[in-house]
Design a protein around this motif. Structure first.
Motif, PDB file in Angstrom:
ATOM      1  N   SER A 222       0.825  -1.206   0.000  1.00  0.00           N
ATOM      2  CA  SER A 222       0.000   0.000   0.000  1.00  0.00           C
ATOM      3  C   SER A 222       0.863   1.261   0.000  1.00  0.00           C
ATOM      4  CB  SER A 222      -0.943   0.014   1.202  1.00  0.00           C
ATOM      5  OG  SER A 222      -0.236   0.265   2.403  1.00  0.00           O
ATOM      6  N   GLN A 223       2.113   1.118   0.407  1.00  0.00           N
ATOM      7  CA  GLN A 223       3.026   2.262   0.440  1.00  0.00           C
ATOM      8  C   GLN A 223       3.653   2.518  -0.924  1.00  0.00           C
ATOM      9  OE1 GLN A 223       5.694   1.134   3.572  1.00  0.00           O
ATOM     10  NE2 GLN A 223       4.179   1.526   5.169  1.00  0.00           N
ATOM     11  N   ARG A 224       4.018   1.431  -1.621  1.00  0.00           N
ATOM     12  CA  ARG A 224       4.592   1.527  -2.974  1.00  0.00           C
ATOM     13  C   ARG A 224       4.669   0.135  -3.566  1.00  0.00           C
ATOM     14  NH1 ARG A 224       9.678  -0.351  -3.622  1.00  0.00           N
ATOM     15  NH2 ARG A 224      11.058  -0.425  -1.842  1.00  0.00           N
ATOM     16  N   GLU A 225       4.888   0.073  -4.870  1.00  0.00           N
ATOM     17  CA  GLU A 225       5.042  -1.221  -5.538  1.00  0.00           C
ATOM     18  C   GLU A 225       6.370  -1.851  -5.117  1.00  0.00           C
ATOM     19  OE1 GLU A 225       2.826  -2.745  -7.373  1.00  0.00           O
ATOM     20  OE2 GLU A 225       1.439  -1.080  -7.604  1.00  0.00           O
ATOM     21  N   HIS A 226       6.389  -3.150  -5.016  1.00  0.00           N
ATOM     22  CA  HIS A 226       7.597  -3.906  -4.688  1.00  0.00           C
ATOM     23  C   HIS A 226       7.760  -5.014  -5.720  1.00  0.00           C
ATOM     24  CE1 HIS A 226       6.982  -2.011  -0.798  1.00  0.00           C
ATOM     25  NE2 HIS A 226       8.161  -2.448  -0.399  1.00  0.00           N
TER      26      HIS A 226
ATOM     27  N   GLU B  61       5.172  -6.146 -13.465  1.00  0.00           N
ATOM     28  CA  GLU B  61       4.972  -5.133 -14.518  1.00  0.00           C
ATOM     29  C   GLU B  61       4.736  -3.754 -13.901  1.00  0.00           C
ATOM     30  OE1 GLU B  61       2.007  -4.120 -18.256  1.00  0.00           O
ATOM     31  OE2 GLU B  61       1.975  -6.122 -17.383  1.00  0.00           O
ATOM     32  N   ARG B  62       3.840  -3.675 -12.920  1.00  0.00           N
ATOM     33  CA  ARG B  62       3.583  -2.383 -12.252  1.00  0.00           C
ATOM     34  C   ARG B  62       4.827  -1.893 -11.534  1.00  0.00           C
ATOM     35  NH1 ARG B  62      -1.264  -4.548 -10.234  1.00  0.00           N
ATOM     36  NH2 ARG B  62      -0.295  -4.597  -8.181  1.00  0.00           N
ATOM     37  N   PHE B  63       5.563  -2.813 -10.898  1.00  0.00           N
ATOM     38  CA  PHE B  63       6.787  -2.428 -10.211  1.00  0.00           C
ATOM     39  C   PHE B  63       7.776  -1.809 -11.194  1.00  0.00           C
ATOM     40  CE2 PHE B  63      11.208  -3.554  -9.272  1.00  0.00           C
ATOM     41  CZ  PHE B  63      11.396  -2.787  -8.139  1.00  0.00           C
ATOM     42  N   SER B  64       7.964  -2.460 -12.343  1.00  0.00           N
ATOM     43  CA  SER B  64       8.910  -1.960 -13.350  1.00  0.00           C
ATOM     44  C   SER B  64       8.489  -0.600 -13.884  1.00  0.00           C
ATOM     45  CB  SER B  64       9.020  -2.947 -14.508  1.00  0.00           C
ATOM     46  OG  SER B  64       9.484  -4.180 -14.048  1.00  0.00           O
ATOM     47  N   GLU B  65       7.220  -0.453 -14.201  1.00  0.00           N
ATOM     48  CA  GLU B  65       6.716   0.837 -14.697  1.00  0.00           C
ATOM     49  C   GLU B  65       6.916   1.935 -13.659  1.00  0.00           C
ATOM     50  OE1 GLU B  65       2.658   0.048 -15.688  1.00  0.00           O
ATOM     51  OE2 GLU B  65       3.190  -0.980 -17.550  1.00  0.00           O
TER      52      GLU B  65
ATOM     53  N   ARG C 210       9.724   6.688 -11.482  1.00  0.00           N
ATOM     54  CA  ARG C 210      10.414   7.365 -10.372  1.00  0.00           C
ATOM     55  C   ARG C 210      11.805   7.825 -10.781  1.00  0.00           C
ATOM     56  NH1 ARG C 210       9.238   2.848  -6.780  1.00  0.00           N
ATOM     57  NH2 ARG C 210      11.477   2.571  -6.770  1.00  0.00           N
ATOM     58  N   ARG C 211      12.508   6.978 -11.507  1.00  0.00           N
ATOM     59  CA  ARG C 211      13.886   7.322 -11.901  1.00  0.00           C
ATOM     60  C   ARG C 211      13.912   8.401 -12.980  1.00  0.00           C
ATOM     61  NH1 ARG C 211      17.445   1.945 -11.174  1.00  0.00           N
ATOM     62  NH2 ARG C 211      17.139   1.850  -8.924  1.00  0.00           N
ATOM     63  N   SER C 212      12.938   8.426 -13.852  1.00  0.00           N
ATOM     64  CA  SER C 212      12.910   9.454 -14.895  1.00  0.00           C
ATOM     65  C   SER C 212      12.514  10.814 -14.348  1.00  0.00           C
ATOM     66  CB  SER C 212      11.966   9.045 -16.026  1.00  0.00           C
ATOM     67  OG  SER C 212      10.632   9.074 -15.583  1.00  0.00           O
ATOM     68  N   ALA C 213      11.887  10.823 -13.178  1.00  0.00           N
ATOM     69  CA  ALA C 213      11.474  12.079 -12.567  1.00  0.00           C
ATOM     70  C   ALA C 213      12.635  12.786 -11.860  1.00  0.00           C
ATOM     71  CB  ALA C 213      10.342  11.836 -11.565  1.00  0.00           C
ATOM     72  N   ARG C 214      13.747  12.110 -11.730  1.00  0.00           N
ATOM     73  CA  ARG C 214      14.912  12.695 -11.022  1.00  0.00           C
ATOM     74  C   ARG C 214      15.618  13.712 -11.860  1.00  0.00           C
ATOM     75  NH1 ARG C 214      17.808   7.677  -7.927  1.00  0.00           N
ATOM     76  NH2 ARG C 214      16.070   7.177  -6.617  1.00  0.00           N
TER      77      ARG C 214
END
Length: 69
Positions: free
Chosen positions: A17-21, A56-60, A65-69
């Motif tokens: 619920s906090q984030r995808e793993h 799949e959701r974890f990878s997306e 997240r990394r592209s937002a840096r």
């Protein structure tokens, strides 16, 4: 009176619920709390069957997240 110890499923759902793993990441986190008789692999399979755990959701999410840096 102390609170009862959360089940592995409750821990997994709280983490998700906090984030995808990833499956591996969640397995490592849950294994620390597993007791004799707990089947982490069966729980992970159940989470995937119910679409609560998705590589799949974890990878997306990771790419986003990394592209937002």
């Amino acid at each position: 009176m102390p609170l009862p110890k959360p089940t592995l499923k409750a821990r997994a759902l709280r983490l998700l619920s906090q984030r995808e793993h990833s499956r591996l990441e969640l397995a490592r986190k849950l294994q620390r709390h597993a007791e004799e008789g707990d089947d982490v692999e069966a729980l992970l399979n159940l989470l995937e069957q119910n679409k609560w755990l998705s590589e799949e959701r974890f990878s997306e999410n990771l790419v986003h997240r990394r592209s937002a840096r």
